[in-house]
Design an enzyme around this catalytic site. Structure first.
Site, short mmCIF file in Angstrom:
data_model
loop_
_atom_site.label_atom_id
_atom_site.label_comp_id
_atom_site.label_asym_id
_atom_site.label_seq_id
_atom_site.Cartn_x
_atom_site.Cartn_y
_atom_site.Cartn_z
CD GLU A 52 -2.57 1.35 2.62
OE1 GLU A 52 -2.91 0.32 3.22
OE2 GLU A 52 -2.84 2.49 3.05
NE ARG A 56 -0.88 8.58 4.99
CZ ARG A 56 -0.73 7.75 6.01
NH1 ARG A 56 0.28 7.90 6.84
NH2 ARG A 56 -1.59 6.78 6.21
CB THR A 79 -3.79 8.36 2.56
OG1 THR A 79 -2.75 7.55 3.16
CG2 THR A 79 -4.17 9.43 3.57
CE LYS A 139 -6.47 2.28 6.87
NZ LYS A 139 -5.10 2.34 6.36
#
Ligand code: 3PG
Length: 223
Positions: A52, A56, A79, A139
């Site tokens: 993953e 960011r 994110t 998640k």
């Protein structure tokens, strides 16, 4: 109506298959594009193919593009919070996307993206809302601060059909206690490829961390 339902079922099958490939998902925060491929290779050599890459940093999408070219790599964006990030993730070569939370808008928009979303939840109500929309794989974030293993255990009976990928505060010491839970399909975290290891280009240690993590859960298996 029937078409919609079968699309949702197919989405669940895809995300289940992807999450079943690797029980541990390294969560990456990286801005240096030149480190993308050595990092992906180290993780794959260490046995972790599902990676993953969080959106960011400025170069996160370029990093995804580079990693997606590596044989065997399955790259997810992390994110993810809006439609353009989801479109960009798909275009960069991601096979699925991970969101820290769940909003109605995000779930509506995700329906127009050809790859599945793993939405983040932090409460029973959020999990129920996502389940109402056809999401069975979620998640759990941020896992440790919101109750971790105890919280997940309490969700098994009331939400029996839901499976979670907890992240947030997971490391080699608590990994096993998460992974052995019946409602956990995989776990994620940044402890495998830490900021410091990445700064030092210590890909050898990253590979070792991946192998160690797999050894810790070695005896455990998921259906
Ligand atoms: C995530 O996005 O899943 C988290 O930032 C990972 O949490 P960790 O850094 O505590 O592992």
């Amino acid at each position: 109506m029937l078409t919609q339902r079968s699309e949702i079922v197919q989405n669940i099958t895809t995300i289940k298959n992807l999450l079943s490939i690797a029980p541990i998902i390294p969560v990456i925060v990286l801005d240096e594009v030149e480190k993308a491929q050595p990092l992906a290779k180290a993780l794959i050599s260490g046995g972790l193919r599902v990676i993953e890459v969080t959106l960011r940093t400025k170069n996160a999408l370029k990093i995804i593009e580079q990693m997606a070219k590596i044989d065997g790599a399955i790259i997810a964006s992390g994110t993810v919070r809006n439609f353009s990030q989801m479109q960009n993730s798909y275009n960069a070569g991601c096979q699925f996307m991970v969101a820290p939370g769940t909003t109605k808008k995000l779930l509506n928009e995700a329906e127009n993206i050809p790859i599945p979303l793993l939405p983040g939840v932090a409460s029973v109500s959020e999990a129920m809302m996502a389940a109402e929309r056809g999401y069975q794989y979620l998640k759990l974030f941020p896992a440790e601060p919101i109750g971790g293993v105890k919280l997940l255990k309490s969700l098994i009976s009331p939400l029996p059909e839901l499976k979670f990928c907890p992240t947030g505060g997971i490391n080699k010491d608590n990994l096993k206690s998460y992974f052995e839970l019946a409602n956990v399909i995989s776990v994620g975290g940044s402890w495998i490829a830490t900021k410091q290891l990445l700064e030092n280009n210590n890909f050898m240690q990253i590979e070792k961390n991946a192998k160690n993590a797999l050894n810790i859960i070695g005896a455990l298996s998921k259906d």
